[in-house]
Motif scaffolding. Structure first.
Motif, mmCIF file in Angstrom:
data_model
loop_
_atom_site.group_PDB
_atom_site.id
_atom_site.type_symbol
_atom_site.label_atom_id
_atom_site.label_comp_id
_atom_site.label_asym_id
_atom_site.label_seq_id
_atom_site.Cartn_x
_atom_site.Cartn_y
_atom_site.Cartn_z
ATOM 1 N N ARG A 72 37.029 44.518 35.927
ATOM 2 C CA ARG A 72 38.065 43.504 36.160
ATOM 3 C C ARG A 72 37.957 42.352 35.167
ATOM 4 O O ARG A 72 37.620 41.218 35.537
ATOM 5 C CB ARG A 72 37.936 42.963 37.589
ATOM 6 C CG ARG A 72 38.436 43.931 38.636
ATOM 7 C CD ARG A 72 39.941 43.940 38.613
ATOM 8 N NE ARG A 72 40.473 45.047 39.373
ATOM 9 C CZ ARG A 72 41.713 45.076 39.872
ATOM 10 N NH1 ARG A 72 42.516 44.042 39.697
ATOM 11 N NH2 ARG A 72 42.135 46.115 40.527
ATOM 12 N N ARG A 75 39.364 38.794 35.863
ATOM 13 C CA ARG A 75 38.883 37.948 36.966
ATOM 14 C C ARG A 75 37.480 37.429 36.661
ATOM 15 O O ARG A 75 36.684 38.098 36.005
ATOM 16 C CB ARG A 75 38.835 38.761 38.277
ATOM 17 C CG ARG A 75 40.187 39.246 38.767
ATOM 18 C CD ARG A 75 41.069 38.112 39.229
ATOM 19 N NE ARG A 75 40.455 37.303 40.275
ATOM 20 C CZ ARG A 75 40.601 37.544 41.577
ATOM 21 N NH1 ARG A 75 41.342 38.539 42.001
ATOM 22 N NH2 ARG A 75 40.012 36.764 42.486
ATOM 23 N N GLY B 86 36.078 47.189 41.832
ATOM 24 C CA GLY B 86 37.098 46.700 40.912
ATOM 25 C C GLY B 86 38.171 47.731 40.590
ATOM 26 O O GLY B 86 39.043 47.470 39.751
#
Lengths: 198, 192
Positions: A72, A75, B86
């Motif tokens: 990710r 983020r 994720g």
């Protein structure tokens, strides 16, 4: 580094210092270590779905955060764990440093003790310095926080760092909030995934 | 050497690294890599082993994946669990001796019902000459099964890609934990 031979400073109150350092927990995807930091973060976030807190697999917190950060990149990912948990797989600091994801921050809340098992001293009470180990592992940005006035800068660092960063925050060996949480990791996993669409 | 030909007995003294070199077109490790990429695997985590040389090199030269060298195998268990949180897919590559390092971390996989795929190049297996490798090699299947990881053995290069495809389906679609054991019949026993 503590070269004076004096005892390291374990003076901060974790129930004040951890919330100040983390700040807006919604800014992060969070993986929290066992026991103390798991309770700190589930209490602080009111069991929010973006916090995955471990209650076993001791030593896995940092590697979980690394995999999440790589998955990710858009983020910020915060790993927050204790000295005992980090010591159990301290080599992961080297792996995190080599991968060096720009969105990963690692915070060690170091009370120098194994609080869950009778407050036995950990190695960090006996001369081991986890910030120096992080530096030696190759993490380029590190901070040692032992006083309240050092917290705001460290709080900015974990948000703005452009590579894996490491904060060692020394705290008094006192209890985390007495927070009861759901310990089922499958529930946590499904909750985390549902709140983070692909 | 033909690509999918079973190794001649004399070749079994060659290391997996030597036999895995893509000298005669596409080899079984290249096929495995292709299948893993077809399934969308983007995190390749490993402690190096000769048996995984091709997969490691392919992941290092593939800009679309993260190639993650570990200091110890259990880091890979945490890494893949984090990748799943994720929304990414990973695979963990190791020698059989590394399986022992992973056992308690597999509590996370089993308790959390994380999808989990590992490829284990076997030592302490068919034709092993190093006694140090035997205890862990013999224990791989019982300890993985005890921790809820299904084991699939590959003895024949012709079955490698299909076995990885079957395992990846069970892992990424059915949410299972699967270990593929690349045996010494497949990769050869290291000479001593």
């Amino acid at each position: 580094m503590n070269t004076s031979g004096a005892s390291p400073e374990f003076l901060l109150d974790r129930n004040e210092a951890v919330p100040q350092l983390v700040g807006r927990h919604e800014d992060f995807l969070i993986v929290a270590g066992l026991a103390g930091t798991a309770r700190d973060l589930t209490f602080l976030s009111r069991d929010a779905p973006h916090v995955f807190a471990l209650a076993g697999a001791m030593g896995a917190t940092t590697s979980m955060g690394l995999g999440l950060a790589l998955a990710r990149p858009e983020r910020r990912v915060l790993v927050i764990t204790g000295d005992g948990e980090l010591l159990m797989n301290v080599g992961t600091l080297a792996t995190a440093a080599v991968m060096n994801p720009p969105n990963l921050a690692i915070v060690c809340v170091d009370n120098g003790r194994y609080g869950e098992t009778g407050w036995q001293k950990s190695h960090t009470s006996l001369g081991v310095d986890l910030e120096q180990m992080a530096i030696g592992a190759g993490i380029r940005t590190t901070r040692l926080v032992t006083r309240p006035e050092q917290i705001p800068e460290a709080s900015r660092l974990i948000r703005d760092g452009n590579g894996a960063s490491f904060v060692l925050m020394r705290v008094k060996p006192t209890e985390s909030p007495p927070h009861k949480r759901d310990l089922d990791p499958a529930t946590e996993r499904l909750r985390f995934r549902a709140a983070l669409p692909d | 050497m033909k690509t999918f030909e079973r190794a001649h007995p004399a070749e079994r003294t060659a290391t997996g690294a030597q036999r895995g070199e893509p000298t005669a077109g596409v080899t079984w490790p290249d096929e495995i890599y292709r299948v893993l990429r077809e399934f969308g695997v983007t995190q390749f985590a490993y402690v190096p082993d000769a048996g995984h040389k091709v997969l490691i090199d392919r992941s290092l030269s593939d800009p679309a994946v993260h190639s993650v060298a570990l200091t110890t195998e259990e880091e890979g268990v945490g890494l893949l669990a984090g990748a799943h949180l994720g929304g990414a897919r990973g695979v963990l590559l190791m020698q059989s001796s590394g399986v022992g390092n992973c056992i308690n971390f597999l509590s996370l996989v089993r308790g959390g019902q994380f999808p989990f795929l590992m490829l284990v190049s076997m030592r302490g297996d068919f034709g092993e000459g190093n006694p140090w490798q035997m205890p862990m090699g013999r224990a791989v299947e019982p300890v993985l099964e005890a921790m809820g990881v299904m084991c699939l053995r590959v003895d024949d290069a012709r079955e490698a890609a299909d076995t990885v495809r079957a395992a990846a389906t069970m892992v990424y679609q059915a949410g299972q934990a699967v270990a593929i054991l690349l045996t010494q019949k497949l990769i050869g026993a290291k000479p001593f």
